[in-house]
Motif scaffolding. Structure first.
Motif, PDB file in Angstrom:
ATOM      1  N   VAL A 185       0.147  -1.308   0.031  1.00  0.00           N
ATOM      2  CA  VAL A 185      -0.254  -0.213   0.046  1.00  0.00           C
ATOM      3  C   VAL A 185       1.021   0.854   0.303  1.00  0.00           C
ATOM      4  N   GLU A 186       2.422   1.221   1.248  1.00  0.00           N
ATOM      5  CA  GLU A 186       2.491   2.555   0.649  1.00  0.00           C
ATOM      6  C   GLU A 186       3.085   2.778  -0.850  1.00  0.00           C
ATOM      7  N   VAL A 187       3.661   1.353  -1.231  1.00  0.00           N
ATOM      8  CA  VAL A 187       4.708   1.257  -2.957  1.00  0.00           C
ATOM      9  C   VAL A 187       3.597   2.568  -3.456  1.00  0.00           C
ATOM     10  N   GLU A 188       2.568   2.036  -3.890  1.00  0.00           N
ATOM     11  CA  GLU A 188       1.511   2.399  -4.470  1.00  0.00           C
ATOM     12  C   GLU A 188       1.343   4.077  -4.159  1.00  0.00           C
ATOM     13  N   HIS A 189       0.745   4.062  -3.273  1.00  0.00           N
ATOM     14  CA  HIS A 189       0.618   5.227  -2.323  1.00  0.00           C
ATOM     15  C   HIS A 189       1.366   6.642  -2.527  1.00  0.00           C
ATOM     16  N   LEU A 190       3.546   6.359  -2.465  1.00  0.00           N
ATOM     17  CA  LEU A 190       4.222   7.125  -2.283  1.00  0.00           C
ATOM     18  C   LEU A 190       4.458   7.470  -4.097  1.00  0.00           C
ATOM     19  N   LEU A 191       4.082   6.408  -5.397  1.00  0.00           N
ATOM     20  CA  LEU A 191       3.940   6.940  -6.379  1.00  0.00           C
ATOM     21  C   LEU A 191       3.131   7.309  -6.698  1.00  0.00           C
ATOM     22  N   SER A 192       1.624   6.963  -6.268  1.00  0.00           N
ATOM     23  CA  SER A 192       0.611   8.328  -6.602  1.00  0.00           C
ATOM     24  C   SER A 192       0.742   9.479  -6.470  1.00  0.00           C
ATOM     25  N   TRP A 193       1.393   9.703  -5.120  1.00  0.00           N
ATOM     26  CA  TRP A 193       1.824  10.980  -4.811  1.00  0.00           C
ATOM     27  C   TRP A 193       2.304  11.497  -5.824  1.00  0.00           C
ATOM     28  N   HIS A 194       3.932  11.155  -6.213  1.00  0.00           N
ATOM     29  CA  HIS A 194       5.008  11.488  -6.984  1.00  0.00           C
ATOM     30  C   HIS A 194       4.398  11.929  -8.447  1.00  0.00           C
ATOM     31  N   VAL A 195       3.366  10.678  -9.073  1.00  0.00           N
ATOM     32  CA  VAL A 195       3.000  11.204  -9.716  1.00  0.00           C
ATOM     33  C   VAL A 195       2.120  12.278 -10.351  1.00  0.00           C
ATOM     34  N   SER A 196       1.331  12.166  -9.218  1.00  0.00           N
ATOM     35  CA  SER A 196       0.220  13.533  -9.514  1.00  0.00           C
ATOM     36  C   SER A 196       0.726  15.101  -9.212  1.00  0.00           C
ATOM     37  N   SER A 197       1.961  15.045  -8.654  1.00  0.00           N
ATOM     38  CA  SER A 197       3.125  15.768  -8.445  1.00  0.00           C
ATOM     39  C   SER A 197       3.468  16.116  -9.756  1.00  0.00           C
ATOM     40  N   ALA A 198       3.876  15.645 -10.041  1.00  0.00           N
ATOM     41  CA  ALA A 198       4.769  15.901 -11.059  1.00  0.00           C
ATOM     42  C   ALA A 198       3.749  16.663 -12.315  1.00  0.00           C
ATOM     43  N   LEU A 199       2.849  15.713 -12.950  1.00  0.00           N
ATOM     44  CA  LEU A 199       1.535  15.991 -13.396  1.00  0.00           C
ATOM     45  C   LEU A 199       1.296  17.549 -13.713  1.00  0.00           C
ATOM     46  N   ARG A 200       1.240  17.834 -12.484  1.00  0.00           N
ATOM     47  CA  ARG A 200       0.992  19.265 -11.187  1.00  0.00           C
ATOM     48  C   ARG A 200       2.203  20.094 -12.051  1.00  0.00           C
ATOM     49  N   ARG A 201       3.425  19.608 -12.250  1.00  0.00           N
ATOM     50  CA  ARG A 201       4.412  21.190 -12.771  1.00  0.00           C
ATOM     51  C   ARG A 201       4.347  21.129 -13.996  1.00  0.00           C
ATOM     52  N   LEU A 202       3.914  20.447 -14.473  1.00  0.00           N
ATOM     53  CA  LEU A 202       4.299  20.977 -16.195  1.00  0.00           C
ATOM     54  C   LEU A 202       3.356  21.841 -16.523  1.00  0.00           C
ATOM     55  N   ARG A 203       3.938  22.967 -17.414  1.00  0.00           N
ATOM     56  CA  ARG A 203       3.131  24.108 -17.762  1.00  0.00           C
ATOM     57  C   ARG A 203       2.059  24.305 -18.639  1.00  0.00           C
ATOM     58  N   PRO A 204       0.891  24.445 -18.697  1.00  0.00           N
ATOM     59  CA  PRO A 204       0.254  24.649 -19.679  1.00  0.00           C
ATOM     60  C   PRO A 204       0.240  25.616 -20.493  1.00  0.00           C
ATOM     61  N   ALA A 205       0.067  25.053 -21.496  1.00  0.00           N
ATOM     62  CA  ALA A 205       0.483  26.547 -22.632  1.00  0.00           C
ATOM     63  C   ALA A 205      -1.400  27.506 -22.562  1.00  0.00           C
ATOM     64  N   ARG A 206      -0.305  28.968 -22.736  1.00  0.00           N
ATOM     65  CA  ARG A 206      -1.823  29.257 -22.803  1.00  0.00           C
ATOM     66  C   ARG A 206      -3.113  29.217 -23.425  1.00  0.00           C
TER      67      ARG A 206
END
Length: 342
Positions: A172-193
């Protein structure tokens, strides 16, 4: 009179292997279709006789049956073939994982994947958060969001899910850690104007009520942002009344409703959202509701409701919808945010 020796089948070819014609008759498709699937999507037999004659084993036929079921449900052939190959890979990986091997009990059953996927899986199992973050950022930068999701991120998430199902609570801890970092990486992507609202109506993204798995629509939100399409993301477990209120207030071109399991797939809510009218009186509009995720099954035939299959093809469907007819226009101009209501 001595008997004439009979030709023996190859040792690795099961007696039950069938010809292409026999398989086509069994499945109710044409031999040309089977050859096309083999040529275009690598859904072919594992064995060939001398002279390049195809011989389909029961395992080959099982893959074809899945391909037929998916395409009959409206899944595009390329997406269906990818699902068939992923299923075959997972089956082989699970079989290998059941045998002792050099990977050890803490390895993930990834099957035949890219090296970046294996590296990400190893870092996740170690709970090495800095390494997971670096590997995700590198994959997104080098391969682009869609390819990184399909070939690196999603296979690793699926492998963690399969391992959790077999190993139980310790993962469970592996899935939670991976999911958190995937979500964070996606939000770091800058959208186009994007143009200021309401020049382009937004795409509304939400999980069905009770649904907590939001990563796939987070990936979709980031991909739409890269294309310069405005998004309203409401995340996990959006209550039904809140979804309907959001549709009325934003007047979206499309509403993507994610469901991971059948228990959260609420067709009544989807039909209700598709029936909502928004905009000025006398110039009302409707949203297209796009059902995403495995929970929806074969889908529904209700008006203004469609199914999405996969990130890449779903992105194209939404982009085409966003390029459709303009939203309601009055004599003074296009309706502004304050004009949207029930």
């Amino acid at each position: 009179m001595p008997s004439v020796p009979q030709p023996q089948p190859p040792q690795d070819l099961p007696d039950a292997a069938l010809s292409t014609g026999a398989v086509a008759r069994r499945l109710g498709v044409s031999p040309t279709t089977l050859r096309s699937w083999e040529r275009r999507y690598a859904i072919g037999p594992a064995h060939r006789e001398d002279g390049r004659h195809r011989r389909w084993t029961p395992q080959d036929i099982a893959r074809l049956e899945l391909m037929c079921r998916l395409t009959a449900q409206g899944v595009p052939p390329a997406e269906a073939a990818r699902a068939v190959r992923d299923e075959a890979t997972a089956t082989r990986a699970d079989a290998r994982a059941a045998r002792p091997g050099p990977g050890g009990p803490a390895s993930l059953p990834l099957g035949e994947v890219r090296p970046q996927c294996r590296g990400l899986a190893r870092a996740a199992v170690r709970l090495d958060a800095p390494a997971v973050e670096d590997l995700l950022d590198a994959a997104l930068a080098e391969d682009g969001l869609v390819t990184a999701w399909e070939e690196i991120i999603a296979p690793t998430l699926h492998a963690v899910g399969r391992k959790w199902a077999t190993a139980g609570e310790p993962y469970v801890e592996v899935e939670h850690l991976l999911s958190w970092h995937v979500s964070s990486a996606l939000r770091r992507l800058r959208p186009a104007r994007v143009p200021p609202y309401p020049a382009v109506p937004p795409v509304l993204l939400a999980c069905a009520p009770g649904e907590q798995h939001s990563l796939p629509i987070e990936a979709l939100a980031a991909a739409l942002g890269e294309r310069g399409l405005p998004v309203r993301m409401f995340g996990a477990d959006l209550p039904a009344d809140a979804l309907r209120a959001a549709v009325r207030r934003t007047g979206p071109r499309a509403v993507v409703l994610w469901s991971q399991s059948r228990s959260t797939a609420d067709f009544a809510l989807a039909r209700s959202a598709a029936g909502i009218e928004w905009g000025l009186r006398g110039a009302r509009g409707h949203s297209t509701v796009l059902l995403a995720g495995p929970g929806w099954g074969a889908g529904t035939s209700a008006p203004r409701i469609e199914r999405l299959f996969g990130l890449r093809s779903g992105l194209e469907v939404i982009a085409a919808s966003a390029a459709g007819p303009p939203p309601p226009v009055t004599g003074a101009g296009r309706a502004g945010p304050a004009a949207y209501g029930s």
